[in-house]
Scaffold this motif. Structure first.
Motif, PDB file in Angstrom:
ATOM      1  N   MET A 139      -7.354  -1.102  23.541  1.00  0.00           N
ATOM      2  CA  MET A 139      -6.639  -0.703  22.246  1.00  0.00           C
ATOM      3  C   MET A 139      -6.774  -1.795  21.228  1.00  0.00           C
ATOM      4  N   THR A 140      -7.186  -0.982  20.008  1.00  0.00           N
ATOM      5  CA  THR A 140      -7.268  -1.944  18.769  1.00  0.00           C
ATOM      6  C   THR A 140      -5.883  -2.334  18.122  1.00  0.00           C
ATOM      7  N   ALA A 141      -5.397  -3.513  18.259  1.00  0.00           N
ATOM      8  CA  ALA A 141      -4.055  -3.694  17.396  1.00  0.00           C
ATOM      9  C   ALA A 141      -3.994  -3.264  15.962  1.00  0.00           C
ATOM     10  N   VAL A 142      -2.909  -2.689  15.721  1.00  0.00           N
ATOM     11  CA  VAL A 142      -2.621  -2.175  14.439  1.00  0.00           C
ATOM     12  C   VAL A 142      -2.084  -3.535  13.842  1.00  0.00           C
ATOM     13  N   GLN A 143      -2.653  -4.014  12.607  1.00  0.00           N
ATOM     14  CA  GLN A 143      -1.902  -4.924  11.878  1.00  0.00           C
ATOM     15  C   GLN A 143      -1.739  -4.689  10.452  1.00  0.00           C
ATOM     16  N   TRP A 144      -0.681  -3.788  10.332  1.00  0.00           N
ATOM     17  CA  TRP A 144      -0.162  -3.399   9.103  1.00  0.00           C
ATOM     18  C   TRP A 144       0.832  -4.361   8.866  1.00  0.00           C
ATOM     19  N   THR A 145       1.408  -4.312   7.530  1.00  0.00           N
ATOM     20  CA  THR A 145       2.510  -5.067   7.128  1.00  0.00           C
ATOM     21  C   THR A 145       3.977  -4.347   7.113  1.00  0.00           C
ATOM     22  N   ARG A 146       4.627  -4.893   7.966  1.00  0.00           N
ATOM     23  CA  ARG A 146       6.100  -4.408   7.879  1.00  0.00           C
ATOM     24  C   ARG A 146       7.151  -4.862   6.975  1.00  0.00           C
ATOM     25  N   LEU A 147       7.556  -4.177   6.150  1.00  0.00           N
ATOM     26  CA  LEU A 147       8.592  -4.709   5.179  1.00  0.00           C
ATOM     27  C   LEU A 147       9.942  -4.148   5.005  1.00  0.00           C
ATOM     28  N   ASP A 148      11.050  -4.731   4.907  1.00  0.00           N
ATOM     29  CA  ASP A 148      12.392  -4.058   4.991  1.00  0.00           C
ATOM     30  C   ASP A 148      12.660  -4.129   3.378  1.00  0.00           C
ATOM     31  N   TRP A 149      12.657  -2.882   2.822  1.00  0.00           N
ATOM     32  CA  TRP A 149      12.941  -3.176   1.237  1.00  0.00           C
ATOM     33  C   TRP A 149      14.121  -3.497   0.676  1.00  0.00           C
ATOM     34  N   ALA A 150      15.210  -3.114   1.431  1.00  0.00           N
ATOM     35  CA  ALA A 150      16.509  -3.723   0.889  1.00  0.00           C
ATOM     36  C   ALA A 150      16.513  -5.298   0.531  1.00  0.00           C
ATOM     37  N   SER A 151      15.938  -5.971   1.597  1.00  0.00           N
ATOM     38  CA  SER A 151      16.039  -7.281   1.432  1.00  0.00           C
ATOM     39  C   SER A 151      14.777  -8.193   0.571  1.00  0.00           C
ATOM     40  N   MET A 152      14.151  -7.137  -0.159  1.00  0.00           N
ATOM     41  CA  MET A 152      13.028  -7.673  -0.829  1.00  0.00           C
ATOM     42  C   MET A 152      13.374  -8.044  -2.401  1.00  0.00           C
ATOM     43  N   SER A 153      12.925  -8.774  -3.079  1.00  0.00           N
ATOM     44  CA  SER A 153      13.233  -9.269  -4.361  1.00  0.00           C
ATOM     45  C   SER A 153      12.395  -7.985  -5.221  1.00  0.00           C
ATOM     46  N   ALA A 154      12.304  -7.867  -6.641  1.00  0.00           N
ATOM     47  CA  ALA A 154      11.579  -7.031  -7.371  1.00  0.00           C
ATOM     48  C   ALA A 154      10.131  -7.648  -7.455  1.00  0.00           C
ATOM     49  N   ALA A 155      10.052  -8.817  -7.416  1.00  0.00           N
ATOM     50  CA  ALA A 155       8.529  -9.542  -7.386  1.00  0.00           C
ATOM     51  C   ALA A 155       8.096  -8.940  -5.898  1.00  0.00           C
ATOM     52  N   ALA A 156       8.773  -9.238  -4.857  1.00  0.00           N
ATOM     53  CA  ALA A 156       8.082  -8.781  -3.708  1.00  0.00           C
ATOM     54  C   ALA A 156       8.005  -7.199  -3.544  1.00  0.00           C
TER      55      ALA A 156
END
Ligand SMILES: NC(=O)c1ccc[n+]([C@@H]2O[C@H](COP(=O)([O-])OP(=O)(O)OC[C@H]3O[C@@H](n4cnc5c(N)ncnc54)[C@H](O)[C@@H]3O)[C@@H](O)[C@H]2O)c1
Ligand SMILES: N[C@H](CO)Cc1c[nH]c[nH+]1
Ligand SMILES: [Zn+2]
Length: 434
Positions: free
Chosen positions: A1-18
């Protein structure tokens, strides 16, 4: 299987710039180098004309051509199976039906007794259409461009599409052109096709407005020629495909994964985004993506697109709509319970798909809506293609003496307030004469 390398993010903990960085388009990363090569290509075509088109077609498409125009013999020789021909016809009929219902209507009314104002519509006289064929030939795009152009009444339609390496045009593209009644087709792609239609060459006629999607080179070329003083108008930035899916735990992760892959397979520069309020659901989609990717013929392309894509966990579904409106996706899929109830929250998207049984792929081909849609965030202020895109609206007014008497004082007062005495006198001279 091809590994899925997407970026996982948690919106609540991110700054406006991020957050801003998370919603940045991948195509923008390459824009400096793309811009430089497009500038060079456009200038070459503008100065040298056909000779540049032949040379660039050999360089970028590997095709040595003797003539850029598709001949009648080539049209006749383009074979497609009855099955595909029927599918083209079925899709075309539905696209026609939907677009005919949206044909803009002229209108006229009296704004004062004796003063009539009208808005009349005219087709743009010569339109240049671009049907991509680099990574995959897109006959469906020919339908999406050709059908509204015909419904608008455009008398002169030119179509460019990249040739295959053997110098032929894709037979499916020609079959779709035939269905739309388009006969002037040229085998040239990329930025050089856009420049050819923008400025004209010995083979390709100069067009008043250019339409159609394409890769970063095509999109940048459209932007560039539309800024030239003598350049054509363009429809919109319709670049690398995008989809944003808002899903809750009620959605089927297999359906969501399939929708993400359907846009990821367009190109390594496509971007697909999942926004969900449920971490477990995001895990299930990742698992489904890996399983489905493994058997996908274009898995290398799709995996490359996934590598620059995002899975964003938001605290609530309402937050998901804020993320989506900021991103302004080309396609927005609402895989949530009671999706229609969320529509009032959608303020920026090219085309919206409601519920588990409206995959984005039906809009690409045959639901009836147009698949030429704004990308790169342009959906904040620009709509997808429609019949109106192929028309110009011209306003008309007439007035009799009583009408001029009724509104004249308003005009002379405003003219003198602006210090434009000649404007005021153009009214006075009429009202003063017996
Ligand atoms: N937004 C929309 O409405 C919409 C609709 C359909 C397709 N699309 C997008 O259209 C795109 C189609 O792209 P495609 O590449 O398959 O086909 P394309 O026809 O847009 O581009 C192929 C051409 O790109 C040029 N090219 C390739 N590499 C180049 C380089 N290094 N330098 C200069 N020119 C180069 C070549 O001339 C070639 O003919 C995809 O990104 C797809 O997602 C968008
Ligand atoms: N999804 C593309 C627009 O972003 C259109 C298309 C054509 N064929 C398949 N898909
Ligand atoms: Zn698609």
């Amino acid at each position: 299987m091809t590994a899925v390398q997407w970026t996982r993010l948690d919106w609540a903990s991110m700054s406006a710039a991020a957050r801003g960085e998370a919603l940045r388009r991948p195509a923008q990363v390459a824009s400096a180098s793309v811009r430089a090569s497009v500038e060079a290509i456009v200038e070459q075509v503008r100065v040298v004309g056909d000779a540049a088109l032949f040379a660039l077609t050999e360089r970028f498409d590997g095709a040595r051509l003797e003539s850029l125009a598709v001949t009648q013999a080539e049209f006749d020789a383009a074979e497609v199976s009855a099955n595909v021909r029927n599918a083209i016809d079925d899709a075309a009929t539905r696209i026609e039906t939907f677009h005919r219902a949206g044909v803009p209507q002229p209108y006229a009314l009296d704004t004062a007794p004796g003063v009539r104002c009208e808005r009349m519509l005219r087709p743009i006289r010569r339109v240049g259409l671009y049907a991509p064929a680099g990574s995959a030939p897109l006959p469906s795009t020919v339908l999406m461009l050709g059908i509204p152009a015909r419904l608008a009444g455009c008398p002169d339609i030119v179509l460019c599409t990249p040739p295959r390496a053997d110098g032929s045009a894709d037979p499916l593209v020609l079959a779709a052109a035939k269905r739309c009644g388009i006969t002037r087709v040229f085998k040239v792609g990329g930025a050089q096709a856009i420049a050819g239609m923008a400025f004209g060459t010995a083979s390709i006629p100069r067009c008043d407005k250019l339409f159609g999607p394409g890769n970063a080179f095509v999109t940048e070329a459209k932007r560039l020629v539309s800024m030239a003083g003598d350049g054509p108008a363009i429809d919109m930035p319709a670049g690398p495909s995008e989809v944003l899916v808002i899903a809750d735990a009620s959605a089927d992760p297999r359906f969501v994964a399939a929708d993400l892959l359907s846009q990821a397979e367009h190109g390594a520069d496509s971007q697909v985004i999942l926004v969900s309020d449920d971490t477990g659901f995001i895990d299930s989609v990742a698992t489904a993506l890996e399983a489905q990717l493994a058997s996908l013929p274009r898995r290398a392309i799709a995996a490359a697109a996934l590598a620059q894509s995002r899975a964003i966990r938001v605290p609530t579904l309402a937050d998901a709509f804020d993320v989506s409106n900021d991103y302004a996706p080309e396609h927005l899929i609402l895989s949530v319970e009671a999706p229609r109830a969320w529509l009032p929250r959608v303020h920026a998207a090219g085309s919206v798909f409601l519920g588990g049984f409206a995959p984005e792929a039906i809009g690409d081909y045959c639901s009836g809506t147009n698949h030429v849609l704004p990308t790169g965030g342009a959906a904040r202020a620009i709509s997808g293609l429609s019949v109106a895109s192929f028309q110009v609206a011209i306003s008309v007014q007439s007035a009799n003496r009583a009408g001029l008497a009724a509104i004249g004082a308003t005009a002379t007062t405003l003219a003198r307030a602006e210090g434009l005495e000649a404007h005021a006198r153009a009214i006075d001279v009429r009202l003063e004469c017996a």
